[in-house]
Design a protein around this motif. Structure first.
Motif: not given
Length: 126
Positions: A63, A69-73, A77-80, A82
């Motif tokens: 990251e 990039h990450s997104e807290r749900e 933590i969800h990673y995709r 970039d």
């Protein structure tokens, strides 16, 4: 060397350094394969057979390098991958290709089209 070129080179070294580890490269490839859906951290750790605490270190490195990039749900933590970061790295590596003779590497992706699932699945008129 211009400041922008120097900054790009420093960033590229960081990105390549992040990928220069077997686990991180596996994580990045898994996230690229997962596409826009991405993966939650626990699934990535399981996929790579790495303890979650170790995986968090690898994900943070990717990251910081601008490749993930990450997104807290909620609690996850969800990673995709970039894809813009990946494109930036590929562009950096190829921008000065062939000493000003772009025809030498203009069809570089075409050579590997059979190896790239995303290109192989596109309609012929895409």
């Amino acid at each position: 060397m211009l400041v922008d070129d120097l900054n790009s080179q420093i960033w590229a070294v960081d990105a390549l350094g992040a990928l220069a580890h077997e686990t991180r490269l596996s994580v990045f490839r898994a996230l690229v394969k997962a596409g826009a859906q991405g993966m939650v951290a626990g699934a990535i750790a399981e996929y790579c057979s790495v303890p979650p605490s170790t995986m968090s270190h690898h994900l943070a490195t990717l990251e910081r390098a601008g490749l993930v990039h990450s997104e807290r749900e909620s609690r996850l933590i969800h990673y995709r991958a970039d894809f813009a970061g990946m494109r930036r790295l590929l562009t950096f590596l190829m921008q000065d290709c062939c000493q000003g003779a772009p025809e030498m590497c203009g069809d570089l992706l075409g050579e590997f089209q059979g190896d790239l699932a995303c290109l192989a699945e596109q309609p012929a008129n895409a």
